[in-house]
Design an enzyme around this catalytic site. Structure first.
Site, PDB file in Angstrom:
ATOM      1  N   HIS A 168      -6.227  -6.018  -3.448  1.00 23.58           N
ATOM      2  CA  HIS A 168      -6.997  -6.191  -2.207  1.00 23.58           C
ATOM      3  C   HIS A 168      -7.161  -7.662  -1.840  1.00 23.58           C
ATOM      4  O   HIS A 168      -7.936  -8.006  -0.946  1.00 23.58           O
ATOM      5  CB  HIS A 168      -8.356  -5.481  -2.323  1.00 23.58           C
ATOM      6  CG  HIS A 168      -8.240  -4.001  -2.162  1.00 23.58           C
ATOM      7  ND1 HIS A 168      -9.285  -3.134  -2.401  1.00 23.58           N
ATOM      8  CD2 HIS A 168      -7.188  -3.229  -1.804  1.00 23.58           C
ATOM      9  CE1 HIS A 168      -8.894  -1.904  -2.177  1.00 23.58           C
ATOM     10  NE2 HIS A 168      -7.608  -1.931  -1.824  1.00 23.58           N
ATOM     11  N   HIS A 210       0.521   4.258  -2.646  1.00 17.63           N
ATOM     12  CA  HIS A 210       0.230   5.636  -2.246  1.00 17.63           C
ATOM     13  C   HIS A 210       1.362   6.593  -2.579  1.00 17.63           C
ATOM     14  O   HIS A 210       1.149   7.788  -2.754  1.00 17.63           O
ATOM     15  CB  HIS A 210      -0.132   5.688  -0.752  1.00 17.63           C
ATOM     16  CG  HIS A 210      -1.559   5.322  -0.519  1.00 17.63           C
ATOM     17  ND1 HIS A 210      -2.296   5.765   0.543  1.00 17.63           N
ATOM     18  CD2 HIS A 210      -2.408   4.547  -1.251  1.00 17.63           C
ATOM     19  CE1 HIS A 210      -3.535   5.305   0.470  1.00 17.63           C
ATOM     20  NE2 HIS A 210      -3.621   4.540  -0.602  1.00 17.63           N
ATOM     21  N   ARG A 237       0.843  -1.204   0.000  1.00 18.51           N
ATOM     22  CA  ARG A 237       0.000   0.000   0.000  1.00 18.51           C
ATOM     23  C   ARG A 237       0.877   1.253   0.000  1.00 18.51           C
ATOM     24  O   ARG A 237       0.551   2.245  -0.660  1.00 18.51           O
ATOM     25  CB  ARG A 237      -0.925   0.005   1.225  1.00 18.51           C
ATOM     26  CG  ARG A 237      -1.923   1.138   1.187  1.00 18.51           C
ATOM     27  CD  ARG A 237      -3.114   0.910   2.102  1.00 18.51           C
ATOM     28  NE  ARG A 237      -4.227   1.735   1.664  1.00 18.51           N
ATOM     29  CZ  ARG A 237      -4.732   2.736   2.398  1.00 18.51           C
ATOM     30  NH1 ARG A 237      -4.249   2.989   3.603  1.00 18.51           N
ATOM     31  NH2 ARG A 237      -5.754   3.441   1.924  1.00 18.51           N
ATOM     32  N   TRP A 297     -12.179 -10.181   8.749  1.00 20.05           N
ATOM     33  CA  TRP A 297     -11.715 -10.787   9.994  1.00 20.05           C
ATOM     34  C   TRP A 297     -11.281 -12.207   9.693  1.00 20.05           C
ATOM     35  O   TRP A 297     -11.957 -12.932   8.956  1.00 20.05           O
ATOM     36  CB  TRP A 297     -12.862 -10.833  11.027  1.00 20.05           C
ATOM     37  CG  TRP A 297     -13.405  -9.472  11.291  1.00 20.05           C
ATOM     38  CD1 TRP A 297     -13.045  -8.604  12.267  1.00 20.05           C
ATOM     39  CD2 TRP A 297     -14.408  -8.792  10.502  1.00 20.05           C
ATOM     40  NE1 TRP A 297     -13.752  -7.429  12.151  1.00 20.05           N
ATOM     41  CE2 TRP A 297     -14.605  -7.515  11.080  1.00 20.05           C
ATOM     42  CE3 TRP A 297     -15.151  -9.140   9.379  1.00 20.05           C
ATOM     43  CZ2 TRP A 297     -15.500  -6.587  10.569  1.00 20.05           C
ATOM     44  CZ3 TRP A 297     -16.037  -8.217   8.864  1.00 20.05           C
ATOM     45  CH2 TRP A 297     -16.214  -6.956   9.472  1.00 20.05           C
TER      46      TRP A 297
HETATM   47  C1  HEM Z   1     -10.469   2.434  -5.986  1.00 18.42           C
HETATM   48  C2  HEM Z   1      -9.187   2.354  -5.577  1.00 18.42           C
HETATM   49  C3  HEM Z   1      -8.832   1.999  -4.157  1.00 18.42           C
HETATM   50  C4  HEM Z   1      -9.457   2.340  -2.994  1.00 18.42           C
HETATM   51  C5  HEM Z   1     -10.692   3.212  -2.790  1.00 18.42           C
HETATM   52  C6  HEM Z   1      -8.704   1.706  -1.907  1.00 18.42           C
HETATM   53  C7  HEM Z   1      -9.033   1.808  -0.556  1.00 18.42           C
HETATM   54  C8  HEM Z   1      -8.401   1.116   0.467  1.00 18.42           C
HETATM   55  C9  HEM Z   1      -8.752   1.212   1.860  1.00 18.42           C
HETATM   56  C10 HEM Z   1      -9.844   2.093   2.439  1.00 18.42           C
HETATM   57  C11 HEM Z   1      -7.920   0.371   2.532  1.00 18.42           C
HETATM   58  C12 HEM Z   1      -7.873   0.130   4.046  1.00 18.42           C
HETATM   59  C13 HEM Z   1      -6.741   0.939   4.669  1.00 18.42           C
HETATM   60  C14 HEM Z   1      -6.698   0.674   6.175  1.00 18.42           C
HETATM   61  O1  HEM Z   1      -7.785   0.824   6.797  1.00 18.42           O
HETATM   62  O2  HEM Z   1      -5.625   0.319   6.706  1.00 18.42           O
HETATM   63  C15 HEM Z   1      -7.061  -0.261   1.568  1.00 18.42           C
HETATM   64  C16 HEM Z   1      -6.092  -1.196   1.878  1.00 18.42           C
HETATM   65  C17 HEM Z   1      -5.189  -1.717   0.956  1.00 18.42           C
HETATM   66  N1  HEM Z   1      -5.055  -1.325  -0.365  1.00 18.42           N
HETATM   67 FE1  HEM Z   1      -6.405  -0.248  -1.407  1.00 18.42          FE
HETATM   68  N2  HEM Z   1      -7.646   0.995  -2.427  1.00 18.42           N
HETATM   69  C18 HEM Z   1      -7.675   1.166  -3.789  1.00 18.42           C
HETATM   70  C19 HEM Z   1      -6.749   0.662  -4.696  1.00 18.42           C
HETATM   71  C20 HEM Z   1      -5.613  -0.041  -4.354  1.00 18.42           C
HETATM   72  C21 HEM Z   1      -4.515  -0.353  -5.275  1.00 18.42           C
HETATM   73  C22 HEM Z   1      -4.450   0.092  -6.739  1.00 18.42           C
HETATM   74  C23 HEM Z   1      -3.593  -1.080  -4.554  1.00 18.42           C
HETATM   75  C24 HEM Z   1      -2.264  -1.654  -4.982  1.00 18.42           C
HETATM   76  C25 HEM Z   1      -1.922  -1.909  -6.243  1.00 18.42           C
HETATM   77  C26 HEM Z   1      -4.126  -1.222  -3.199  1.00 18.42           C
HETATM   78  C27 HEM Z   1      -3.509  -1.934  -2.183  1.00 18.42           C
HETATM   79  C28 HEM Z   1      -4.006  -2.039  -0.889  1.00 18.42           C
HETATM   80  C29 HEM Z   1      -3.462  -2.953   0.109  1.00 18.42           C
HETATM   81  C30 HEM Z   1      -2.310  -3.940  -0.088  1.00 18.42           C
HETATM   82  C31 HEM Z   1      -4.209  -2.758   1.280  1.00 18.42           C
HETATM   83  C32 HEM Z   1      -4.048  -3.478   2.620  1.00 18.42           C
HETATM   84  C33 HEM Z   1      -3.168  -2.648   3.527  1.00 18.42           C
HETATM   85  C34 HEM Z   1      -2.999  -3.268   4.928  1.00 18.42           C
HETATM   86  O3  HEM Z   1      -3.382  -4.451   5.105  1.00 18.42           O
HETATM   87  O4  HEM Z   1      -2.463  -2.565   5.809  1.00 18.42           O
HETATM   88  N3  HEM Z   1      -5.349  -0.585  -3.104  1.00 18.42           N
HETATM   89  N4  HEM Z   1      -7.374   0.214   0.307  1.00 18.42           N
HETATM   90  C1  LIG Z   2      -9.128 -12.151  -0.350  1.00 19.99           C
HETATM   91  C2  LIG Z   2      -9.818 -11.769   0.928  1.00 19.99           C
HETATM   92  O1  LIG Z   2      -9.730 -10.379   1.076  1.00 19.99           O
HETATM   93  C3  LIG Z   2     -10.738  -9.600   0.587  1.00 19.99           C
HETATM   94  O2  LIG Z   2     -11.688 -10.078  -0.013  1.00 19.99           O
HETATM   95  C4  LIG Z   2     -10.563  -8.119   0.726  1.00 19.99           C
HETATM   96  C5  LIG Z   2     -11.509  -7.271   0.174  1.00 19.99           C
HETATM   97  N1  LIG Z   2     -11.360  -5.941   0.202  1.00 19.99           N
HETATM   98  C6  LIG Z   2     -10.279  -5.365   0.770  1.00 19.99           C
HETATM   99  C7  LIG Z   2     -10.142  -3.965   0.742  1.00 19.99           C
HETATM  100  C8  LIG Z   2      -9.042  -3.363   1.283  1.00 19.99           C
HETATM  101  C9  LIG Z   2      -8.055  -4.143   1.897  1.00 19.99           C
HETATM  102  C10 LIG Z   2      -8.149  -5.521   1.928  1.00 19.99           C
HETATM  103  C11 LIG Z   2      -9.287  -6.159   1.378  1.00 19.99           C
HETATM  104  C12 LIG Z   2      -9.442  -7.575   1.345  1.00 19.99           C
HETATM  105  N2  LIG Z   2      -8.472  -8.370   1.927  1.00 19.99           N
END
Ligand code: HEM
Ligand SMILES: CCOC(=O)c1cnc2ccccc2c1N
Length: 293
Positions: free
Chosen positions: A175, A49, A45, A191
């Protein structure tokens, strides 16, 4: 709008595998993070970002080149809540290579390491980003809002020059790893099901699970199922839009197709707005397992 030219760096290509290995070892050593999900997802992430605030139409373009996520001004953007932990993991590595690697190169390389060490596809990567000063920090608020629909998602990624739906769907497939945290983003979960293995499970979940839209403890709406899985509204948008849904089905049925598109789209994300010299080598890295480390 001028692009920024990558500089040739002091580190020779071979040394970048050492930097890769140092980051991979940090991931191995911090396996207890977030109830043993580990620190791969949050580093992935961080790389996203560090790159996703790019906007070619703005005076201050953003993107990974200047390594501006290192400044509190950007790190304190509410969208970046939780990422200080990831940056702190990388600080000793930045010091070890004392100025032979830029923050932009370090942040983006960390994303490559995270994907590959979690079992995802190989990501091609180039060095040469040069740290910019605080004047190069883009305005906060350029990262996406999770409470939105398919058209918002499509328009958001068009700003990042992702004009093909399959690139957009593949990128959000990241995700598959990690989770949401109420204190960071106002969303919570999944969870127990949160994973640190980079697979096409996210797409399979979208299609096979029964999703119920519920208001969570922070007052945000999210989709939950009976097994503790969750999806953001922007996740669910991928099966609410006909064109996106066809691609979700393709990636759910063929993980190699997902991996191929993710690899090139993630590389493009990390290199947005940067002009690399023709001679700048495209590097591929071995995982620790492939090196028997
Ligand atoms: C519509 C586009 C996207 C939205 C609105 C979005 C939104 C979010 C949100 C709200 C979280 C939770 C953050 C937290 O509460 O710690 C998250 C986690 C995450 N996102 Fe996205 N995301 C988007 C696209 C992406 C993209 C393009 C990537 C990477 C190529 C990505 C990778 C991740 C990862 C790996 C996490 C997990 C982080 C953790 O477990 O600490 N996301 N995202
Ligand atoms: C494969 C099981 O995980 C999920 O289906 C899932 C779905 N949305 C997400 C959105 C933000 C970060 C983690 C996410 C996530 N781990």
């Amino acid at each position: 709008n001028e692009v920024q030219f990558a500089a040739s760096n002091k580190l020779k290509n071979t040394n970048y595998q050492n930097v890769y290995n140092d980051i991979a070892n940090v991931i191995r050593e911090n396996d207890e993070h977030d109830d043993y999900i580990g620190s791969g997802p949050v580093l992935l992430r961080l790389a996203w970002h560090a790159s996703g605030q790019f906007d070619s139409k703005q005076e201050i373009k953003g993107g990974s080149y200047n390594g501006t996520l290192r400044f509190d001004k950007e790190l304190s953007d509410p969208s970046n809540a939780g990422l200080k932990y990831a940056f702190d993991l990388l600080k000793p590595i930045y010091k070890k290579y004392n100025h032979q690697i830029s923050h932009g190169d370090l942040f983006t390389l960390a994303g490559v390491v995270a994907v590959q060490e979690m079992g995802g596809p190989k990501i091609p990567w180039r060095y040469g980003r040069v740290d910019g000063d605080i004047e190069t920090v883009p305005l906060n608020g350029r990262l996406p809002d999770a409470n939105q629909n398919a058209n918002y998602v499509r328009n958001f990624f068009h700003r990042l020059n992702f004009l093909e739906d399959k690139e957009i769907v593949a990128l959000i497939g990241a995700h598959c790893v990690g989770k949401t945290h109420l204190k960071n983003s106002g969303f919570e979960g999944p969870w127990g099901a949160a994973t640190n293995m980079f697979t096409n499970e996210f797409f399979r979940n979208l299609l096979t699970e029964k999703w119920v839209l519920e208001k969570n403890e922070a007052g945000n709406q999210q989709y939950n199922n009976d097994k503790g899985y969750m999806m953001l509204p922007t996740d669910m948008a991928l099966v609410q839009d006909g064109s996106f849904k066809k691609i979700v089905e393709e990636f759910a049925n063929d993980e190699s197709s997902f991996f191929k598109v993710f690899s090139s789209a993630f590389n493009k994300l990390l290199e947005n707005g940067i002009k690399f010299e023709k001679s700048s080598p495209v590097l591929y890295f071995k995982t620790l397992d492939e090196q028997d480390i």
